[in-house]
Design an enzyme around this catalytic site. Structure first.
Site, short mmCIF file in Angstrom:
data_model
loop_
_atom_site.label_atom_id
_atom_site.label_comp_id
_atom_site.label_asym_id
_atom_site.label_seq_id
_atom_site.Cartn_x
_atom_site.Cartn_y
_atom_site.Cartn_z
N CYS A 135 -16.88 9.37 6.49
CA CYS A 135 -15.82 11.03 5.83
C CYS A 135 -15.95 12.54 4.81
CB CYS A 135 -14.71 10.48 4.47
SG CYS A 135 -13.59 9.65 5.41
N HIS B 132 -10.99 16.59 2.02
CA HIS B 132 -11.03 15.65 3.80
C HIS B 132 -9.41 14.79 4.04
CE1 HIS B 132 -11.29 12.46 6.22
NE2 HIS B 132 -11.66 11.11 4.63
N ASN C 98 -6.69 10.65 9.86
CA ASN C 98 -7.58 11.25 9.00
C ASN C 98 -8.76 10.49 10.67
OD1 ASN C 98 -9.68 10.38 7.80
ND2 ASN C 98 -9.52 8.92 6.55
O1 UT7 Z 1 -11.17 8.22 4.48
C1 UT7 Z 1 -11.97 7.60 3.85
C2 UT7 Z 1 -11.35 7.44 2.72
N1 UT7 Z 1 -10.29 6.42 2.78
C3 UT7 Z 1 -8.61 6.32 1.96
O2 UT7 Z 1 -9.45 6.91 0.60
C4 UT7 Z 1 -8.40 5.50 2.23
C5 UT7 Z 1 -7.78 5.19 0.74
N2 UT7 Z 1 -6.35 4.53 0.81
C6 UT7 Z 1 -5.35 4.08 1.15
O3 UT7 Z 1 -4.91 5.74 1.78
C7 UT7 Z 1 -4.26 3.33 1.27
O4 UT7 Z 1 -4.39 2.05 0.18
C8 UT7 Z 1 -3.63 3.15 3.15
C9 UT7 Z 1 -2.90 3.78 3.91
C10 UT7 Z 1 -5.20 1.85 3.92
C11 UT7 Z 1 -2.69 1.79 2.81
O5 UT7 Z 1 -1.83 1.03 1.35
P1 UT7 Z 1 -1.71 0.36 0.40
O6 UT7 Z 1 -0.61 2.19 -0.37
O7 UT7 Z 1 -2.34 0.72 -0.41
O8 UT7 Z 1 -0.82 -0.88 0.89
P2 UT7 Z 1 -1.70 -1.57 0.71
O9 UT7 Z 1 -2.82 -2.00 1.66
O10 UT7 Z 1 -1.43 -2.01 -0.42
O11 UT7 Z 1 -0.69 -2.62 1.67
C12 UT7 Z 1 0.91 -2.59 0.94
C13 UT7 Z 1 1.31 -4.02 2.44
C14 UT7 Z 1 0.70 -5.05 1.93
O12 UT7 Z 1 1.87 -6.31 2.39
P3 UT7 Z 1 2.20 -7.20 1.57
O13 UT7 Z 1 1.02 -7.88 1.36
O14 UT7 Z 1 2.38 -6.54 0.77
O15 UT7 Z 1 3.00 -7.78 2.27
C15 UT7 Z 1 0.25 -4.61 3.91
O16 UT7 Z 1 0.02 -6.56 4.63
O17 UT7 Z 1 2.05 -3.25 3.74
C16 UT7 Z 1 1.01 -3.98 4.69
N3 UT7 Z 1 0.90 -3.17 5.44
C17 UT7 Z 1 0.70 -2.96 7.10
N4 UT7 Z 1 3.08 -2.97 6.56
C18 UT7 Z 1 3.13 -1.65 7.56
C19 UT7 Z 1 -0.96 -2.80 5.45
N5 UT7 Z 1 -0.60 -1.95 7.08
C20 UT7 Z 1 0.38 -1.69 7.13
C21 UT7 Z 1 0.99 -0.87 8.53
N6 UT7 Z 1 2.77 -0.92 8.43
N7 UT7 Z 1 0.21 -0.48 9.47
#
Ligand code: UT7
Length: 335
Positions: free
Chosen positions: A115, A262, A292
């Protein structure tokens, strides 16, 4: 010593638009979750048969950038190509661009910084120009993510985020050292390499071994991301590396005319915007349309901002990125 300035910008994204609802047909996800957590509404994916590859998209962006710089391919002294999704394991995409554009036997270098790849690539090109070694360097960021993502529910936390596309900039010599790239700030912290990675196929995870072990749960040839850990690190490092760049140039956040972060997650960009008390006009986001696109995200956003008249001569433009490695970087530019 010279400075370098961006003389031309170009971007290319595949025509094929993939909406959140399209992804919901493939996996257990939904438009509301994706928009709320990331800001993404749609992204572009290469479609089988459309002729696009990472290198070829890079060429399309590069041709626009070179033309806008008022140059021809024969004026380019070097290619620096940033990608995490090269067409081949080796050689890199830089040499493909040299061939596809029928350029002279100029040097071609690939940058592997995910990235923050474009900012690293720009800084690399800048050094060659500063020393006087080269006059015009073509810098490309391009990604074909869709070819390597897990579009089942197992991969949903990664695969809904990433999109395909390319952006390019022509860096050229600037004799006035108060203009162009004023400074670049580059960092890495390899202890977190495995928090956002794609481990195989590689010399550590060779294809026959992967097949033999048949790991259904932990497949090393799909990207892995510890989302929350990456998120927390991203917001901190973005802020740090922007401040580092501003301080180096005796500037304050008020002096920023345009911040191009980014495009990792709209929430990260909004956090940084709030932290520096920037208005909507001072930050450019287009993750809503493209997701992204890793090394391509900054040059695509910068190209759009420039096309929309949001980056003008005399402006202080800040580029900042954070991602896998971890690596993070910023660039302070006087346009
Ligand atoms: O470019 C390189 C750098 N990258 C970044 O900076 C990305 C940084 N991270 C993020 O942007 C976020 O952490 C994500 C967008 C990847 C994830 O968002 P989050 O708010 O951190 O969600 P999470 O991973 O804590 O997941 C929350 C819930 C989980 O379910 P439970 O365990 O609460 O039941 C996941 O299983 O959301 C679920 N989940 C989804 N649900 C629907 C994960 N992916 C999805 C999805 N659709 N695509």
């Amino acid at each position: 010593m010279y400075n370098s300035k961006i003389a031309g910008l170009g971007a290319y994204v595949p025509e094929n638009i993939v909406t959140n609802d399209d992804l919901a047909k493939l996996m257990d996800t939904n438009d509301a979750w994706i928009q709320e957590r990331t800001g993404i509404e749609e992204r572009r994916h290469i479609k089988k048969g459309d002729g696009n590859t990472t290198a070829k998209m890079g060429v399309k962006a590069a041709q626009i950038a070179i033309e806008r710089a008022g140059l021809s391919k024969d004026d380019i002294d070097m290619i620096v190509f940033a990608t995490l999704s090269p067409d081949y394991y080796f050689p890199g995409c830089g040499v493909q661009v040299q061939h596809l554009m029928d350029m002279k036997t100029i040097p071609a270098l690939d940058v592997r910084n995910q990235c923050s790849g474009f900012v690293y690539a720009l800084a690399t090109a800048d050094q060659f120009i500063k020393t006087g070694m080269y006059k015009n360097v073509l810098v490309i960021g391009s990604e074909n993510h869709s070819g390597g993502l897990d579009f089942t529910t197992r991969g949903r936390s990664v695969s809904v985020i990433f999109g395909d596309g390319a952006g390019a900039a022509v860096l050229t010599r600037e004799e006035d050292t108060s203009k162009g790239i004023l400074s670049s700030h580059l960092h890495s912290q390899g202890e977190h390499a495995l928090e956002l990675c794609l481990q195989g196929p590689s010399t550590e995870h060779w294809v026959p071994q992967i097949i033999e072990e048949n790991p259904q749960e932990n497949i090393p040839y799909y990207p892995y991301m510890n989302g929350q850990f990456v998120f927390k690190n991203a917001v901190g490092r973005f802020s740090e590396v922007i401040m580092e760049g501003l301080a180096k140039n005796k500037l304050s956040p008020d002096d920023i005319d345009m911040l191009i972060p980014h495009q990792a997650n709209l929430r990260i960009a909004q956090f940084v915007q709030r932290k520096f008390n920037l208005s909507d006009d001072q930050v450019y986001n287009n993750i809503q349309k493209y997701g992204n696109t890793t090394a391509a995200s900054i040059p695509i956003a910068l190209t759009e901002a420039w096309e929309n008249g949001k980056v003008k001569e005399g402006d202080t433009v800040v580029l900042a990125a954070f991602g896998s490695g971890f690596t993070w970087a910023s660039s302070i530019i006087k346009w």
